[in-house]
Design a protein around this motif. Structure first.
Motif, PDB file in Angstrom:
ATOM      1  N   THR A  50       0.837  -1.203   0.000  1.00 51.92           N
ATOM      2  CA  THR A  50       0.000   0.000   0.000  1.00 51.92           C
ATOM      3  C   THR A  50       0.869   1.249   0.000  1.00 51.92           C
ATOM      4  O   THR A  50       0.560   2.236  -0.687  1.00 51.92           O
ATOM      5  N   LEU A  51       1.967   1.216   0.731  1.00 54.88           N
ATOM      6  CA  LEU A  51       2.900   2.346   0.720  1.00 54.88           C
ATOM      7  C   LEU A  51       3.538   2.518  -0.665  1.00 54.88           C
ATOM      8  O   LEU A  51       3.670   3.647  -1.153  1.00 54.88           O
ATOM      9  N   ILE A  52       3.932   1.412  -1.280  1.00 53.46           N
ATOM     10  CA  ILE A  52       4.482   1.484  -2.638  1.00 53.46           C
ATOM     11  C   ILE A  52       3.449   2.105  -3.575  1.00 53.46           C
ATOM     12  O   ILE A  52       3.751   3.043  -4.319  1.00 53.46           O
ATOM     13  N   GLN A  53       2.232   1.604  -3.533  1.00 49.34           N
ATOM     14  CA  GLN A  53       1.166   2.111  -4.402  1.00 49.34           C
ATOM     15  C   GLN A  53       0.890   3.587  -4.106  1.00 49.34           C
ATOM     16  O   GLN A  53       0.670   4.379  -5.031  1.00 49.34           O
ATOM     17  N   GLY A  54       0.909   3.954  -2.839  1.00 46.02           N
ATOM     18  CA  GLY A  54       0.665   5.342  -2.465  1.00 46.02           C
ATOM     19  C   GLY A  54       1.719   6.288  -3.004  1.00 46.02           C
ATOM     20  O   GLY A  54       1.398   7.365  -3.525  1.00 46.02           O
ATOM     21  N   VAL A  55       2.981   5.898  -2.895  1.00 45.89           N
ATOM     22  CA  VAL A  55       4.066   6.737  -3.416  1.00 45.89           C
ATOM     23  C   VAL A  55       3.941   6.876  -4.933  1.00 45.89           C
ATOM     24  O   VAL A  55       4.019   7.987  -5.469  1.00 45.89           O
ATOM     25  N   PHE A  56       3.745   5.764  -5.619  1.00 49.00           N
ATOM     26  CA  PHE A  56       3.604   5.821  -7.074  1.00 49.00           C
ATOM     27  C   PHE A  56       2.368   6.616  -7.478  1.00 49.00           C
ATOM     28  O   PHE A  56       2.390   7.339  -8.478  1.00 49.00           O
ATOM     29  N   THR A  57       1.310   6.519  -6.706  1.00 42.51           N
ATOM     30  CA  THR A  57       0.105   7.295  -6.984  1.00 42.51           C
ATOM     31  C   THR A  57       0.395   8.791  -6.896  1.00 42.51           C
ATOM     32  O   THR A  57       0.087   9.552  -7.822  1.00 42.51           O
ATOM     33  N   MET A  58       0.966   9.204  -5.778  1.00 40.56           N
ATOM     34  CA  MET A  58       1.177  10.636  -5.569  1.00 40.56           C
ATOM     35  C   MET A  58       2.159  11.218  -6.580  1.00 40.56           C
ATOM     36  O   MET A  58       1.930  12.305  -7.118  1.00 40.56           O
ATOM     37  N   VAL A  59       3.248  10.510  -6.857  1.00 43.59           N
ATOM     38  CA  VAL A  59       4.213  10.997  -7.847  1.00 43.59           C
ATOM     39  C   VAL A  59       3.554  11.070  -9.225  1.00 43.59           C
ATOM     40  O   VAL A  59       3.691  12.061  -9.945  1.00 43.59           O
ATOM     41  N   ARG A 105      -0.835  16.360 -13.092  1.00 48.47           N
ATOM     42  CA  ARG A 105      -1.371  17.704 -12.833  1.00 48.47           C
ATOM     43  C   ARG A 105      -0.402  18.794 -13.263  1.00 48.47           C
ATOM     44  O   ARG A 105      -0.795  19.785 -13.875  1.00 48.47           O
ATOM     45  N   ASP A 106       0.883  18.619 -12.933  1.00 48.06           N
ATOM     46  CA  ASP A 106       1.875  19.612 -13.329  1.00 48.06           C
ATOM     47  C   ASP A 106       1.961  19.742 -14.838  1.00 48.06           C
ATOM     48  O   ASP A 106       2.070  20.840 -15.375  1.00 48.06           O
ATOM     49  N   TYR A 107       1.909  18.630 -15.527  1.00 49.71           N
ATOM     50  CA  TYR A 107       1.986  18.656 -16.975  1.00 49.71           C
ATOM     51  C   TYR A 107       0.803  19.420 -17.555  1.00 49.71           C
ATOM     52  O   TYR A 107       0.972  20.267 -18.432  1.00 49.71           O
ATOM     53  N   VAL A 108      -0.383  19.136 -17.071  1.00 50.04           N
ATOM     54  CA  VAL A 108      -1.584  19.815 -17.571  1.00 50.04           C
ATOM     55  C   VAL A 108      -1.502  21.317 -17.281  1.00 50.04           C
ATOM     56  O   VAL A 108      -1.858  22.132 -18.124  1.00 50.04           O
ATOM     57  N   ASP A 109      -0.992  21.685 -16.108  1.00 46.33           N
ATOM     58  CA  ASP A 109      -0.867  23.099 -15.759  1.00 46.33           C
ATOM     59  C   ASP A 109       0.145  23.829 -16.654  1.00 46.33           C
ATOM     60  O   ASP A 109      -0.034  24.994 -16.974  1.00 46.33           O
ATOM     61  N   ARG A 110       1.194  23.142 -17.045  1.00 46.41           N
ATOM     62  CA  ARG A 110       2.259  23.771 -17.848  1.00 46.41           C
ATOM     63  C   ARG A 110       1.982  23.757 -19.351  1.00 46.41           C
ATOM     64  O   ARG A 110       2.519  24.572 -20.080  1.00 46.41           O
ATOM     65  N   HIS A 111       1.199  22.815 -19.830  1.00 53.29           N
ATOM     66  CA  HIS A 111       0.984  22.653 -21.268  1.00 53.29           C
ATOM     67  C   HIS A 111      -0.501  22.849 -21.589  1.00 53.29           C
ATOM     68  O   HIS A 111      -1.284  21.931 -21.476  1.00 53.29           O
ATOM     69  N   HIS A 112      -0.818  24.059 -22.002  1.00 55.95           N
ATOM     70  CA  HIS A 112      -2.221  24.385 -22.231  1.00 55.95           C
ATOM     71  C   HIS A 112      -2.697  24.033 -23.633  1.00 55.95           C
ATOM     72  O   HIS A 112      -3.883  24.085 -23.903  1.00 55.95           O
ATOM     73  N   GLU A 113      -1.771  23.701 -24.519  1.00 57.32           N
ATOM     74  CA  GLU A 113      -2.154  23.334 -25.876  1.00 57.32           C
ATOM     75  C   GLU A 113      -1.553  21.968 -26.206  1.00 57.32           C
ATOM     76  O   GLU A 113      -0.579  21.881 -26.948  1.00 57.32           O
ATOM     77  N   PRO A 114      -2.142  20.913 -25.660  1.00 57.32           N
ATOM     78  CA  PRO A 114      -1.547  19.586 -25.838  1.00 57.32           C
ATOM     79  C   PRO A 114      -1.796  19.002 -27.228  1.00 57.32           C
ATOM     80  O   PRO A 114      -2.912  18.998 -27.718  1.00 57.32           O
ATOM     81  N   ALA A 115      -0.727  18.519 -27.829  1.00 54.42           N
ATOM     82  CA  ALA A 115      -0.867  17.788 -29.086  1.00 54.42           C
ATOM     83  C   ALA A 115      -1.332  16.376 -28.755  1.00 54.42           C
ATOM     84  O   ALA A 115      -1.040  15.851 -27.671  1.00 54.42           O
ATOM     85  N   LEU A 116      -2.045  15.780 -29.692  1.00 52.95           N
ATOM     86  CA  LEU A 116      -2.575  14.434 -29.472  1.00 52.95           C
ATOM     87  C   LEU A 116      -1.466  13.445 -29.132  1.00 52.95           C
ATOM     88  O   LEU A 116      -1.600  12.635 -28.210  1.00 52.95           O
ATOM     89  N   ILE A 117      -0.357  13.507 -29.852  1.00 55.51           N
ATOM     90  CA  ILE A 117       0.736  12.553 -29.616  1.00 55.51           C
ATOM     91  C   ILE A 117       1.309  12.714 -28.210  1.00 55.51           C
ATOM     92  O   ILE A 117       1.588  11.727 -27.524  1.00 55.51           O
ATOM     93  N   TRP A 118       1.465  13.953 -27.730  1.00 59.30           N
ATOM     94  CA  TRP A 118       2.035  14.170 -26.389  1.00 59.30           C
ATOM     95  C   TRP A 118       1.053  13.771 -25.307  1.00 59.30           C
ATOM     96  O   TRP A 118       1.445  13.239 -24.274  1.00 59.30           O
ATOM     97  N   SER A 119      -0.220  13.999 -25.545  1.00 58.43           N
ATOM     98  CA  SER A 119      -1.237  13.559 -24.590  1.00 58.43           C
ATOM     99  C   SER A 119      -1.243  12.037 -24.482  1.00 58.43           C
ATOM    100  O   SER A 119      -1.325  11.471 -23.391  1.00 58.43           O
TER     101      SER A 119
END
Length: 149
Positions: free
Chosen positions: A16-25, A31-45
């Motif tokens: 559960t700790l392993i899953q939790g760490v991988f979940t949060m990372v 979330r960070d990617y979505v916040d930084r890239h407002h015009e996502p290309a299909l391939i990058w998405s």
């Protein structure tokens, strides 16, 4: 039997700790990617979502190996290949039954199967959320793009 319950419970905590760490990372990355890239290309998405799925699969591999190492430590199996094979078959709840634990440890396999079921459910839910975020991000991009034209 009590010792098996204690060990099985401890392994559930570890995985559960392993899953939790991988979940949060993974979630923070998404979330960070979505916040930084407002015009996502299909391939990058698509690539971002694929990396997220593979990241969660890596957590599963580590969880399976954790159980396999336990089996080696308690001398339930003599080879790493057998321990990993048994752990994979049990964690995925496939349960071929061609290799089984000795009577003194067989309760552990039920703990691992229940653990795997929960971890796969958790990963599946996260993948669904990742797909939803990706879809929503692309939809917002399309909406903004169409409003400009």
């Amino acid at each position: 039997m009590l010792f098996e319950i204690i060990i099985g419970s401890a392994m559930i905590v570890v995985t559960t700790l392993i899953q939790g760490v991988f979940t949060m990372v993974g979630v923070e990355y998404m979330r960070d990617y979505v916040d930084r890239h407002h015009e996502p290309a299909l391939i990058w998405s698509t690539l971002r979502l694929s990396v997220f799925v593979l990241w969660l699969f890596l957590a599963t591999i580590l969880e399976v190996w954790s159980w396999a190492l336990l089996y080696l430590f308690i001398d339930a199996f003599q080879s790493i290949e057998t321990a990993v094979y048994f752990s994979t078959v049990t964690f995925t709840t496939l349960g071929f039954g061609d290799i089984v634990l000795g009577e003194e440890w067989r309760l552990l396999s039920s703990f691992e199967a229940a653990n795997g079921l929960l971890m796969f459910g958790w990963s599946t839910a996260l993948i669904f959320v990742g797909v939803q975020w990706t879809y929503e991000n692309r939809a917002q991009h399309r909406k903004k793009h169409s409003q400009r034209h």
